[in-house]
Design a protein around this motif. Structure first.
Motif, PDB file in Angstrom:
ATOM      1  N   LEU A   1       0.816  -1.221   0.000  1.00  0.00           N
ATOM      2  CA  LEU A   1       0.000   0.000   0.000  1.00  0.00           C
ATOM      3  C   LEU A   1       0.847   1.267   0.000  1.00  0.00           C
ATOM      4  N   ASP A   2       2.105   1.173   0.459  1.00  0.00           N
ATOM      5  CA  ASP A   2       2.972   2.345   0.437  1.00  0.00           C
ATOM      6  C   ASP A   2       3.454   2.685  -0.966  1.00  0.00           C
ATOM      7  N   SER A   3       3.272   1.740  -1.904  1.00  0.00           N
ATOM      8  CA  SER A   3       3.628   2.027  -3.296  1.00  0.00           C
ATOM      9  C   SER A   3       2.348   2.276  -4.087  1.00  0.00           C
ATOM     10  N   THR A   4       2.497   2.444  -5.404  1.00  0.00           N
ATOM     11  CA  THR A   4       1.324   2.734  -6.236  1.00  0.00           C
ATOM     12  C   THR A   4       1.037   1.626  -7.232  1.00  0.00           C
ATOM     13  N   ASP A   5       1.811   0.527  -7.184  1.00  0.00           N
ATOM     14  CA  ASP A   5       1.662  -0.511  -8.192  1.00  0.00           C
ATOM     15  C   ASP A   5       0.284  -1.182  -8.146  1.00  0.00           C
ATOM     16  N   TRP A   6      -0.289  -1.336  -6.942  1.00  0.00           N
ATOM     17  CA  TRP A   6      -1.582  -2.017  -6.800  1.00  0.00           C
ATOM     18  C   TRP A   6      -2.719  -1.228  -7.438  1.00  0.00           C
ATOM     19  N   GLN A   7      -2.526   0.077  -7.543  1.00  0.00           N
ATOM     20  CA  GLN A   7      -3.592   0.895  -8.118  1.00  0.00           C
ATOM     21  C   GLN A   7      -3.746   0.678  -9.625  1.00  0.00           C
ATOM     22  N   ASP A   8      -2.670   0.245 -10.279  1.00  0.00           N
ATOM     23  CA  ASP A   8      -2.758   0.021 -11.725  1.00  0.00           C
ATOM     24  C   ASP A   8      -3.757  -1.076 -12.044  1.00  0.00           C
ATOM     25  N   ALA A   9      -3.876  -2.057 -11.120  1.00  0.00           N
ATOM     26  CA  ALA A   9      -4.775  -3.186 -11.364  1.00  0.00           C
ATOM     27  C   ALA A   9      -6.247  -2.799 -11.267  1.00  0.00           C
ATOM     28  N   ILE A  10      -6.531  -1.692 -10.602  1.00  0.00           N
ATOM     29  CA  ILE A  10      -7.933  -1.277 -10.445  1.00  0.00           C
ATOM     30  C   ILE A  10      -8.144   0.141 -10.983  1.00  0.00           C
ATOM     31  N   ASP A  11      -7.246   0.554 -11.859  1.00  0.00           N
ATOM     32  CA  ASP A  11      -7.346   1.908 -12.412  1.00  0.00           C
ATOM     33  C   ASP A  11      -8.671   2.073 -13.163  1.00  0.00           C
ATOM     34  N   GLY A  12      -9.397   3.131 -12.870  1.00  0.00           N
ATOM     35  CA  GLY A  12     -10.656   3.418 -13.523  1.00  0.00           C
ATOM     36  C   GLY A  12     -11.869   2.763 -12.884  1.00  0.00           C
TER      37      GLY A  12
END
Length: 347
Positions: free
Chosen positions: A88-99
């Motif tokens: 959660l401290d990085s942003t990589d997980w957000q790419d999987a749920i972008d949009g």
């Protein structure tokens, strides 16, 4: 409530694997009751091995989880959830749920493990569906047990609890509120998890204080036993919409209250009319009785006057009777005397 466990006694996954009654009064159950019922979409951050995730699935929610612990990920993959590995401290997980957008985002006992929770909070607002909510739970570092330990010079980390060795940030109600406001969130609902200090991992430190020390520590402090804070927040930009929704809810509540009060008023009015009727009848009866009492009093007064007159006549009659008796007695004596003298002289 987390309890004290010595370092090395449990694995990382065991720290956060627990069972609870979903309909009970435990903290996890109370948190989940804040999730609106229905088949909404839920994003759960840092669920561990999924103690709360299982309940969300049982209640029909579509659940997406973000977790970075390998052991927890293995357990989560056995469930009917979308699993996103990520820190959660990085942003990589957000790419999987972008949009994508979620009806509810859960960050329960997560923010204290992050180096920059404010950055995560700022990014989360873009993941909420319209009228979505973020549910947060954090330990309260201002808990009286922590202060009792510090009073003895102790601030030792442990495997679980307030001083979990993986905690890198500490919060009070005021500090988490400030972080939320700065990140663009508006707190809507607060709830406290109150745990008696005697039942916490700090019980020994608490008992070590004198009675005066404990009293001084608690004086004027209502939240001394708050172990954790829960807060439901919404994006500040949606504040007017939420205020309108809350106003509508308030109107509906007032309408229901008015209806209930109307029913009570109708019952009370009917009861009042019955009382008024009974009062009028009682008043009429009292007036009639008062009239009868007045007449009886007059009769009593007449009888008293008559009694006085009769008493007076009786006294007069007694005097006259006494005088007449004396007169008759005197006449009888004189008659006997004359007869006696006549008999004597005729000899």
């Amino acid at each position: 409530m987390d309890t004290f466990v010595r370092r090395g006694d449990m694995s990382k996954i065991e720290r956060y694997d627990y069972a609870f009654d979903p309909d009970g009064g435990e903290w996890a159950a109370r948190l989940l009751r804040r999730v609106p019922p229905g088949q909404g979409s839920v994003l759960e951050l840092g669920p561990g091995p999924g103690a709360m995730t299982r309940v969300l699935l049982d209640r029909g929610h579509r659940v997406t989880v973000v977790e970075n612990d390998p052991q927890a990920l293995e357990v989560l993959k056995t469930m009917d959830v979308e699993v996103i590995p990520g820190n959660l401290d990085s942003t990589d997980w957000q790419d999987a749920i972008d949009g994508r957008r979620f009806d509810m985002v859960l960050a329960c006992d997560v923010l204290e493990h992050l180096r920059k929770p404010e950055d995560v909070l700022q990014r989360l607002s873009g993941l909420l569906a319209p009228m979505g909510q973020l549910l947060i739970s954090v330990p309260n570092i201002a808990y009286a047990g922590v202060l009792a330990a510090m009073r003895g010079g102790v601030f030792d980390y442990s495997d679980k609890g307030q001083l979990d060795r993986t905690h890198v940030r500490f919060f009070t109600k005021r500090s988490i509120e400030k972080v939320l406001l700065d990140a663009g969130w508006a707190p809507r609902v607060w709830e406290a998890n109150r745990v008696p200090v005697e039942c916490s991992e700090f019980a020994g430190y608490w008992r070590a204080l004198s009675g005066d020390q404990r009293q001084a520590l608690l004086a004027g402090w209502q939240d001394f036993d708050v172990y954790q804070w829960m807060v439901v927040v919404t994006p500040s930009v949606e504040a007017p919409i939420w205020e309108l929704k809350e106003a509508r809810g308030m109107v509906d509540g007032l309408r229901d209250e008015l209806q209930a009060l109307t029913l009570v008023h109708q019952r009370e009015r009917a009861s009042l009319l019955e009382h008024q009727k009974a009062f009028a009848e009682a008043k009429e009866l009292i007036a009639k009785l008062q009239q009868e009492v007045g007449e009886l009093r007059k009769n009593v007064d007449l009888l008293r006057s008559e009694k006085i007159r009769l008493d007076s006549e009786l006294v007069t009659a007694r005097v006259e009777l006494q005088a007449r008796t004396m007169e008759l007695s005197d006449r009888a004596w004189r008659s006997r005397w004359r007869r006696f003298m006549g008999s004597y002289l005729s000899r």
